[in-house]
Each structure stands twice: as structure tokens, then as C-alpha cells.
Design a protein around this motif. Sequence first.
Motif, short mmCIF file in Angstrom:
data_model
loop_
_atom_site.label_atom_id
_atom_site.label_comp_id
_atom_site.label_asym_id
_atom_site.label_seq_id
_atom_site.Cartn_x
_atom_site.Cartn_y
_atom_site.Cartn_z
N ALA A 7 -1.89 5.94 17.04
CA ALA A 7 -0.58 5.30 17.21
C ALA A 7 -0.28 4.37 16.03
CB ALA A 7 -0.56 4.50 18.51
N PHE A 8 -1.30 3.67 15.56
CA PHE A 8 -1.12 2.75 14.44
C PHE A 8 -0.73 3.51 13.17
CE2 PHE A 8 -2.97 0.41 10.79
CZ PHE A 8 -2.19 -0.74 10.88
N LEU A 9 -1.43 4.60 12.87
CA LEU A 9 -1.11 5.38 11.67
C LEU A 9 0.26 6.04 11.80
CD1 LEU A 9 -4.58 7.01 10.87
CD2 LEU A 9 -3.49 5.03 9.78
N GLY A 10 0.63 6.44 13.01
CA GLY A 10 1.97 6.99 13.22
C GLY A 10 3.04 5.95 12.94
N ALA A 11 2.80 4.72 13.40
CA ALA A 11 3.74 3.63 13.15
C ALA A 11 3.81 3.32 11.65
CB ALA A 11 3.33 2.39 13.93
N CYS A 12 2.66 3.36 10.98
CA CYS A 12 2.63 3.13 9.52
C CYS A 12 3.46 4.17 8.79
CB CYS A 12 1.20 3.15 9.01
SG CYS A 12 0.20 1.72 9.51
N THR A 13 3.39 5.41 9.26
CA THR A 13 4.16 6.49 8.64
C THR A 13 5.66 6.23 8.78
OG1 THR A 13 2.40 8.07 9.13
CG2 THR A 13 4.57 8.98 8.60
N LEU A 14 6.08 5.83 9.97
CA LEU A 14 7.50 5.54 10.20
C LEU A 14 7.97 4.38 9.33
CD1 LEU A 14 7.71 5.93 14.08
CD2 LEU A 14 8.50 7.53 12.33
N ILE A 15 7.11 3.37 9.18
CA ILE A 15 7.46 2.21 8.35
C ILE A 15 7.63 2.64 6.89
CG2 ILE A 15 6.62 0.00 7.44
CD1 ILE A 15 5.10 -0.27 10.15
N ALA A 16 6.67 3.40 6.39
CA ALA A 16 6.71 3.83 4.99
C ALA A 16 7.88 4.75 4.72
CB ALA A 16 5.40 4.52 4.62
N ALA A 17 8.25 5.55 5.74
CA ALA A 17 9.34 6.51 5.56
C ALA A 17 10.72 5.85 5.57
CB ALA A 17 9.27 7.59 6.65
N SER A 18 10.79 4.61 6.05
CA SER A 18 12.07 3.90 6.08
C SER A 18 12.42 3.46 4.67
CB SER A 18 11.99 2.68 7.00
OG SER A 18 11.62 3.06 8.31
N PRO A 19 13.58 3.88 4.14
CA PRO A 19 13.96 3.51 2.78
C PRO A 19 14.06 1.99 2.63
CG PRO A 19 15.40 5.23 3.65
CD PRO A 19 14.61 4.71 4.80
N GLY A 20 13.59 1.49 1.51
CA GLY A 20 13.63 0.06 1.24
C GLY A 20 13.48 -0.19 -0.25
N PRO A 21 13.54 -1.45 -0.65
CA PRO A 21 13.45 -1.77 -2.08
C PRO A 21 12.15 -1.32 -2.72
CG PRO A 21 13.33 -3.77 -0.72
CD PRO A 21 13.76 -2.66 0.16
N SER A 22 11.04 -1.39 -1.99
CA SER A 22 9.77 -0.96 -2.56
C SER A 22 9.78 0.53 -2.89
CB SER A 22 8.62 -1.27 -1.60
OG SER A 22 8.44 -2.66 -1.45
N THR A 23 10.35 1.33 -2.00
CA THR A 23 10.45 2.77 -2.24
C THR A 23 11.28 3.05 -3.48
OG1 THR A 23 10.35 3.15 0.15
CG2 THR A 23 11.10 4.98 -1.22
N VAL A 24 12.40 2.34 -3.61
CA VAL A 24 13.27 2.52 -4.78
C VAL A 24 12.53 2.18 -6.07
CG1 VAL A 24 15.40 1.77 -5.91
CG2 VAL A 24 15.36 2.09 -3.43
N LEU A 25 11.81 1.06 -6.05
CA LEU A 25 11.09 0.63 -7.25
C LEU A 25 9.97 1.61 -7.60
CD1 LEU A 25 10.84 -1.56 -9.44
CD2 LEU A 25 9.18 -2.71 -7.97
N ILE A 26 9.26 2.11 -6.60
CA ILE A 26 8.17 3.06 -6.85
C ILE A 26 8.70 4.32 -7.51
CG2 ILE A 26 6.53 4.61 -5.71
CD1 ILE A 26 6.12 2.27 -3.65
N ILE A 27 9.80 4.85 -6.99
CA ILE A 27 10.39 6.06 -7.57
C ILE A 27 10.89 5.78 -8.98
CG2 ILE A 27 12.30 7.70 -7.36
CD1 ILE A 27 12.00 7.48 -4.32
N LYS A 28 11.52 4.62 -9.15
CA LYS A 28 12.04 4.25 -10.47
C LYS A 28 10.92 4.18 -11.51
CE LYS A 28 13.98 0.29 -12.94
NZ LYS A 28 12.80 0.23 -13.82
N ARG A 29 9.82 3.52 -11.17
CA ARG A 29 8.71 3.39 -12.11
C ARG A 29 8.00 4.73 -12.32
NH1 ARG A 29 7.35 -2.17 -12.62
NH2 ARG A 29 9.35 -3.08 -13.26
N SER A 30 8.00 5.58 -11.31
CA SER A 30 7.39 6.90 -11.44
C SER A 30 8.16 7.78 -12.41
CB SER A 30 7.30 7.60 -10.08
OG SER A 30 6.49 6.86 -9.18
#
Length: 206
Positions: A7-30
Motif C-alpha cells: 500500500a505504501f509503495l502504491g501511494a508513493c507511485t501515485l504521489i510521484a505520478a502527480s505532476p509538480g515542479p520537481s517533475t518539470v525540473l527533472i525533465i528540463k535538466r534531463s
Amino acid sequence: MLSTLVAFLGACTLIAASPGPSTVLIIKRSLGSRRSGFMTVLGNETGVFLWGAVAALGLTALLAASEMAYGIMRVVGAVVLVGFGVQTLWQARRSQGAADGGWEGAEKSAWASYRGGLLLNLANPKAAVFAMSFLPQFVPEGAPHLPAMLGLAALWAVYEVGYYGVYVWFVGRMKAVLSRTGVRRRLEQVSGGVLLLLGARLALEG
């Protein structure tokens, strides 16, 4: 214990999949290089673990309870987001005269990428409050609170390293297409605009 972990890892997946500033920055730097993207991921996840540790010590409750402290962090976070957004848009503007396939200054140093990911995460007051409300839900009954919270925070951070590592890998695989000047510039413009909007929204929140 196993069901709690799933359940914890499932919740972590949902959190990571939610678009946010960190996701934008990671893609930008990549877009600059896989190394820059991965170091940004490591910086972001260091922030995740630190907020988890702070939550384990009960200090994030003080932030949530203090309107002034939260307001200060909110303004700081907004400034950081706007700063990243302006920087990204400026890089996109500078690239207009670049030849196809060339991208001057696109790759950040490992330290700069790590620092950017860490700063963006630590400047987000929502991350602190979220860690405080999220992690305790998965502490097994009867388990020592502090070690369990620290363990969950570490697991959360390590899991997201793998999750966001897929983003870095995918952008690297698409590098031949994404490195075209027109495509790259458009992605930079979109990333910069999103960061500016997120910063403005954070600044205007009550």
C-alpha cells in the motif's frame, strides 16, 4: 507488514505520478544530459528524505501550526519557482540562434543539478506538511515511531529515485528528437511557463 508495504509503495507511485515542479525540473535538466537529470533526481530525493526525517522528529507540525512560518516558506518557495522559470525562459531565448543539434549551456554540472533538485524540494512548504500527514499512516502498529518513520522516508526516497530514473532514461532515449533546436526551445518555453505559473499560484495561496 507486506500489505502495508504494498500500500505504501502504491501511494508513493501515485504521489510521484502527480505532476509538480520537481517533475518539470527533472525533465528540463534531463534535456541537457542523463547525468544532469539523474543528479536532479538525487537532489530532489535528498529533500524528500530530509522532510521525512523532520516529520519523524515532529518538527513539521510546528511549520503547519505557525501561519507566519508557513507564509515565509510559501514566499521563499514561490521565489525559487519563479527564479527557475525565468532562468528556463531565458535559456530558451538564448537558444534561438543556435544551430540544430547544438545547445549551448544546456548541461549543468553535477553539483548544480543536485543543488537545484534539493533547493526546489526544500523550498516547498507543501512537501513538509505532506510528509507529516503521509508517513504516519503507514507506521505499523506497535513499531517504534522514529525508526519506522525514518525507514519509510528512506524507502520513499529510494523508490522515487527509481521512478524518476525512468523519466531520465526516456528523455535520453528521445534525445535525437528532443535535441532539435525548435523542439528543444519549445520544451524549454513550456517548462519555464509551467514553473512561473506554479510559483505564482504558490505566492497567491492563502
